[in-house]
Design a protein around this motif. Structure first.
Motif, PDB file in Angstrom:
ATOM      1  N   VAL A   1     -10.599  -2.377   3.966  1.00 12.09           N
ATOM      2  CA  VAL A   1      -9.733  -2.973   2.948  1.00 12.09           C
ATOM      3  C   VAL A   1     -10.386  -4.255   2.459  1.00 12.09           C
ATOM      4  O   VAL A   1     -10.915  -5.034   3.265  1.00 12.09           O
ATOM      5  CB  VAL A   1      -8.335  -3.299   3.541  1.00 12.09           C
ATOM      6  CG1 VAL A   1      -7.425  -3.880   2.476  1.00 12.09           C
ATOM      7  CG2 VAL A   1      -7.710  -2.068   4.166  1.00 12.09           C
ATOM      8  N   PHE A   2     -10.339  -4.475   1.142  1.00  5.31           N
ATOM      9  CA  PHE A   2     -10.836  -5.760   0.616  1.00  5.31           C
ATOM     10  C   PHE A   2     -10.027  -6.887   1.239  1.00  5.31           C
ATOM     11  O   PHE A   2      -8.804  -6.796   1.342  1.00  5.31           O
ATOM     12  CB  PHE A   2     -10.700  -5.816  -0.904  1.00  5.31           C
ATOM     13  CG  PHE A   2     -11.514  -4.782  -1.616  1.00  5.31           C
ATOM     14  CD1 PHE A   2     -12.900  -4.863  -1.629  1.00  5.31           C
ATOM     15  CD2 PHE A   2     -10.906  -3.714  -2.267  1.00  5.31           C
ATOM     16  CE1 PHE A   2     -13.658  -3.898  -2.275  1.00  5.31           C
ATOM     17  CE2 PHE A   2     -11.663  -2.745  -2.908  1.00  5.31           C
ATOM     18  CZ  PHE A   2     -13.041  -2.833  -2.915  1.00  5.31           C
TER      19      PHE A   2
ATOM     20  N   HIS B   1      -9.118   2.380   7.709  1.00 10.71           N
ATOM     21  CA  HIS B   1      -9.447   2.137   6.299  1.00 10.71           C
ATOM     22  C   HIS B   1     -10.155   0.803   6.204  1.00 10.71           C
ATOM     23  O   HIS B   1      -9.693  -0.175   6.801  1.00 10.71           O
ATOM     24  CB  HIS B   1      -8.179   2.028   5.451  1.00 10.71           C
ATOM     25  CG  HIS B   1      -7.384   3.286   5.352  1.00 10.71           C
ATOM     26  ND1 HIS B   1      -7.492   4.152   4.305  1.00 10.71           N
ATOM     27  CD2 HIS B   1      -6.449   3.806   6.180  1.00 10.71           C
ATOM     28  CE1 HIS B   1      -6.662   5.177   4.486  1.00 10.71           C
ATOM     29  NE2 HIS B   1      -6.023   4.982   5.617  1.00 10.71           N
TER      30      HIS B   1
ATOM     31  N   ALA C   1      -8.346  -1.739   8.564  1.00 11.92           N
ATOM     32  CA  ALA C   1      -6.949  -1.435   8.908  1.00 11.92           C
ATOM     33  C   ALA C   1      -6.949  -0.311   9.918  1.00 11.92           C
ATOM     34  O   ALA C   1      -7.566   0.727   9.688  1.00 11.92           O
ATOM     35  CB  ALA C   1      -6.165  -1.030   7.669  1.00 11.92           C
TER      36      ALA C   1
END
Lengths: 80, 158, 751
Positions: free
Chosen positions: A74-75, A72, A51
């Motif tokens: 992120v899964f 970030h 992200a």
């Protein structure tokens, strides 16, 4: 400089919450953080989405990392 | 040992051979190519195979094919008049009363049966009459709106 | 952007282009195709929930004169446990293979063991009776509590919990644990004036699509083998089937039939690879159709869950800390939606201190499949129930409590990034001023409010638009249309090209005619495939401008495009799209546009639902008397089908909250595997479902679209649960609030 924030699963490996990132492409960025945290190699990082300032990018290989951005991992989400 | 059945489907004379254990649904879909009638459960619980036999609304999965002998069968394929849709079909489309559409043929056949029996149903009457037709996509709201609108148009002779 | 622009088609309630076929019975669904010489395939399924297969002999079935092929796990030669144990290959594919044909061990009642293909359905059924199987029955593990006990029977000897600080030495039914945190929850709870903590459970439920799984296949040595099936993603059916049968993608053509509902349950394969093995062996086409009983026992279900939620707040309602432990049943193989559950549970709220842990637990039930916002309804149900209890204890309006803490642009989520513009506050405000919220409850009625969050996704979509010489065109897309998406593709293309809707025919084509499309799911289709449509239109327009330029002998830069016509900026000429297409033969041949993308920038969709119920205190039966679903669509392309998504999600959530659950006997055998006893909502069970479409545009989409398909199933669980709790004056911790359970609560309280 961008800022990368680690989620708590990644933090178990990095033992820090955030770092500053010099790179301005995803490829350089990955190289940069693997140099700092070699243990991230097997963490599934490359399978995670990135992200950038809130925009979730599932396949970030070719993206630019803007200055002053917040990053970030992120899964990846699928859905029904 | 197959049985020879002579019947009438959507106002056309039809003959077929069937096994005694075969349902009307099986014959419609697998022998006669009338696949508009759908199978959702095979046990009369979902209404996707709603057809009329001598004007009575039934689940084709609960009727034996041999029972069609000498009867008049109505299926979804007989609802529209060539290329012009029945008002019920038009209202389902206008109200976005279908999403995936698998329950739609059965619901339209049931709606037609409802409005023939009760041209001026209350919303509650419509909901109870159509309770035998499961729809998993819409929550029924738009279906009921389509039914009520179609009923009004039919009463006004539209 | 969007709000300023006046659209011609977008936002209209058009008639869907596939509508005629669907209301006349002409549309072909999964079970509607038959081929000459076709055989019928049937599956032998486990009569036990947990057992070792000690003997499997198919010779008597093979000797049946009408049987032409038998298939078992060993027919998937490219996936075997040894290779995976050695680290070669994707364990998900091994689990997929083991799920669709068991490998020495059966893990749930109804687990497929072998399949046969015979000349008739009856012969196939007879042949199943001729298969000799012996079992060593093992104790079934049917709940999270049982599965996580120290001495529980272990489903997979090679499964060691992942995500623990120390590497475990013994196998476990817990496949993995994850943890997300931000801030310091201990400090946050220390600042709280009030803390509410409660445990919840939700049952195993089924997506309940009315169309059973079905497929017709034809293996072909001389060209692509054909697979026809109802699926949310035919490209992924092709990929899984190719992988299991060790074939190349180009050797398989998958045609998506019309699909009779999926809701996430048709994002995987059960029959297709098995049928193709049978067809290869028999040299004939093979058709397989699941019975409703098989659908319930061996496909679908959504995870049952156990959860603990703890929320702390100041006396003014400001949340100081939130904490959750979430356990999800994965069914027989790992892979419950535990991660999205952890990521969504508290996302509606802006809280400094958050901590969530999740567990993925295997049990002897069918492998869980995705179900509309997978993982979110279970988690957000629990969190929203506690939010409502907190509001009650603080004597605050539950909408005001949410408004005070609502997530908005800039809110730091627990799962990672800060949110961009989102519409939760707008949804809450719309809820507060809604007709239903202004309605005073009658005696015996109860009310519940709940919010819901889902991410939505983008992903790969490919679209081709072929123009004809008369200015009509076909839109070739690869996203199966479950709820009217052809209509939205047609509208977006008509808007972009500036031509009437009926000039464009949207076609969901097979795996050969467009490049890869990700599965229809994650609320992605109108968003991502819509973006691909827009990109293909822009490609068409660029070519139209260039062709007009060459007709006028000017440069493309001197041509503008407005309302479906090229305008010569160097003169006064105008050419319509149809005129340019008519001349295309002279300017280089007919025009084709392409949009192949990997869409990013999906916009989250928040929803708020209001539910009023009346509970019959003599029977425990709950009637939903009023219901309003409010959700941020970003931009509603076709408001009718957007409302339909809200209403459909609400109805499924109401079913989950009030009636739906798998009921098992002591041996782990489902007792209600039919629509009579697994009761999904009927028309007579529901009231009108009012809708309010909120539109906070998603800046990343040309029209502002957010996906709308999934969020709507999240809020109903707590909206209904709270309404029932409000009506009976007792806490609700377990779903469904079925009549026997509610009656028992009332009777126990009366003692």
């Amino acid at each position: 400089m961008a800022t990368l924030f680690f989620n708590s699963e990644l933090e178990k490996i990095t033992e820090c919450r955030q770092i500053s990132i010099k790179s301005n492409t995803y490829r350089d960025f990955i190289e940069e953080i693997l140099n700092i945290f070699p243990d991230l190699q097997g963490s599934g990082l490359m399978e995670m989405a990135l992200a950038i300032d809130g925009e979730i990018i599932h396949e970030p290989l070719l993206v630019a990392i803007p200055d002053n951005s917040e990053l970030h991992f992120v899964f990846k989400i699928s859905g029904g | 040992m197959k049985t020879h059945v002579t019947t009438d489907i959507n106002d056309e004379a039809v003959e077929f051979l069937c096994e005694p254990q075969h349902t009307l649904l099986h014959v419609l879909r697998n022998e006669l190519g009338l696949t508009g009638t759908k199978e959702g459960c095979g046990s009369g619980d979902c209404g996707a195979c709603s057809v009329t036999v001598n004007g009575r609304l039934v689940c084709a999965c609960l009727v034996l094919a041999v029972e069609a002998d000498g009867a008049k069968i109505g299926t979804i394929e007989g609802v529209a008049n060539r290329d012009s849709l029945h008002i019920i079909q038009e209202k389902y489309l206008e109200h976005a009363a279908l999403q995936c559409g698998i329950c739609t043929p059965g619901l339209i056949v049931s709606t037609q049966a409802l409005l023939e029996e009760n041209p001026n149903p209350t919303e509650q009457e419509a909901r109870y009459f159509l309770a035998g037709n499961l729809c998993r996509c819409t929550g029924y709201d738009k279906i009921i709106r389509a039914v009520m609108d179609a009923a009004q148009c039919l009463r006004q002779g539209a | 952007m969007s709000e300023a622009k006046q659209y011609k088609y977008i936002g209209q309630r058009t008639i869907r282009p596939d509508g005629f076929d669907k209301v006349t019975g002409r549309a072909n669904y999964g079970a509607d195709l038959s081929l000459p010489g076709m055989l019928w395939g049937k599956v032998l399924r486990s009569p036990y929930a947990h057992a070792l297969i000690t003997k499997l002999d198919t010779s008597r079935a093979e000797a049946h004169p009408d049987v032409l092929a038998v298939a078992g796990f060993e027919d998937f030669p490219s996936v075997n446990a040894e290779a995976f144990a050695a680290g070669n290959g994707d364990s998900g594919m091994l689990d997929l293979a083991r799920n669709i044909l068991a490998d020495k061990k059966v893990l749930y009642h109804g687990h497929a063991i072998v399949a046969v293909a015979a000349r008739t359905e009856e012969a196939a059924a007879q042949a199943l009776q001729l298969i000799d199987v012996e079992y060593e029955v093992l104790p079934p593990v049917m709940s999270i509590e049982q599965a996580i006990k120290e001495d529980a029977a272990v489903l997979h000897e090679d499964m060691f919990t992942q995500g623990l600080a120390d590497t475990p030495s013994a196998p476990s039914n817990i496949a993995s644990r994850m943890e997300l945190k931000k801030g310091d929850v201990a400090a946050g709870f220390a600042q709280a004036d009030i803390i509410v903590e409660r445990e919840f459970s939700t049952p195993t439920v089924h997506q309940g699509y009315i169309e059973p799984h079905a497929t017709t296949v034809r293996f072909d040595d001389n060209g692509p083998s054909m697979v026809w099936c109802p699926t949310q993603g035919h490209f992924d059916v092709r990929a899984s089937t190719a992988r299991l049968l060790n074939m190349e993608l180009g050797q398989i053509k998958v045609v998506a039939s019309e699909i009779g509902g999926g809701f996430g349950g048709k994002t995987t394969v059960y029959l297709e690879p098995v049928a193709l093995v049978l067809s290869r062996k028999a040299g004939r086409p093979v058709k397989m159709v699941m019975s409703r009983d098989e659908v319930f026992r061996a496909s679908g279900p959504a995870s049952a869950s156990k959860s603990r939620i703890k929320i702390g707040a100041k006396s003014d309602g400001t949340l100081t800390a939130v904490e959750a432990s979430l356990y999800y049943e994965a069914g027989a193989f790992k892979g419950s939606p535990m991660a999205p559950g952890c990521m969504t549970v508290f996302t509606p709220y802006d809280v400094e201190n958050m901590w969530v842990e999740g567990f993925d637990v295997v049990v002897n039930k069918a492998k869980a499949a995705a179900y509309r916002a997978p993982g979110a309804p279970q988690a957000e149900f629990a969190a929203e129930m506690v939010m409502n209890e907190l509001a009650e204890k603080l004597a605050m309006d539950p909408i005001d409590l949410r408004l005070l803490n609502a997530a908005k642009a800039g809110t730091q989520t627990l799962y990672g990034p800060k949110l961009k513009e989102v519409g939760l506050v707008q949804c809450l405000q719309a809820a507060k001023t809604s007709e239903q919220y202004q309605t005073v409850l009658a005696s015996g009625e109860g009310r519940g409010v709940a919010a819901g969050f889902w991410f939505n996704i983008g992903g790969q979509s490919s679209v081709i638009i072929n123009m004809n010489s008369d200015g009509t065109g076909t839109i070739l897309e690869g996203s199966p249309d479950i709820g009217g998406s052809r209509a939205s593709m047609q509208m977006m293309a008509a808007e972009e090209l500036g031509i009437p809707l009926d000039r464009l025919n949207p076609i969901v084509t097979d795996t050969e005619h467009v490049a890869y499309n990700a599965t229809t799911g994650g609320s992605r289709t109108t968003f991502a495939t819509g973006m691909a449509v827009v990109e293909a239109c822009q490609d068409v327009v660029a070519q139209l401008k260039s062709r007009a330029a060459s007709m006028w002998n000017v440069t493309s830069e001197q041509v503008d495009w407005q309302d479906g016509s090229a305008i010569n900026l160097a003169g006064e000429d105008v050419m319509t799209l149809a005129e340019i297409c008519a001349a295309a033969e002279k300017t280089g041949g007919q025009i084709s546009g392409r949009g192949n993308i990997n869409a990013r920038g999906a916009g989250p969709s928040f929803a708020v639902h209001l539910c009023d119920v009346w509970v019959d205190r003599d029977t425990g039966k709950t009637d939903v008397v009023r219901y309003t679903a409010i959700q941020d669509a970003g931009k509603a392309i076709h408001p009718g089908y957007v409302e339909g998504q809200f209403q459909g999600g609400a109805a499924q959530g109401i079913g989950w909250a009030l009636n739906e659950e798998y009921i098992y006997d002591d041996n782990g055998i489902m007792e209600n595997a039919g629509f009579l006893d697994y009761r999904v909502p009927l028309a007579s069970d529901l009231p009108s479902i009012d809708t309010i479409i909120v539109e906070v545009p998603n800046a990343f989409h040309p029209f502002g679209v957010r996906g709308v398909g999934e969020t709507g199933i999240i809020p109903p669980l707590a909206a209904v649960g709270t309404a029932v709790s409000d009506a009976i004056g007792l806490p609700i911790e377990t779903l469904p609030c079925s009549p026997p359970r509610v009656l028992k609560l009332l009777q126990e309280a009366a003692k």
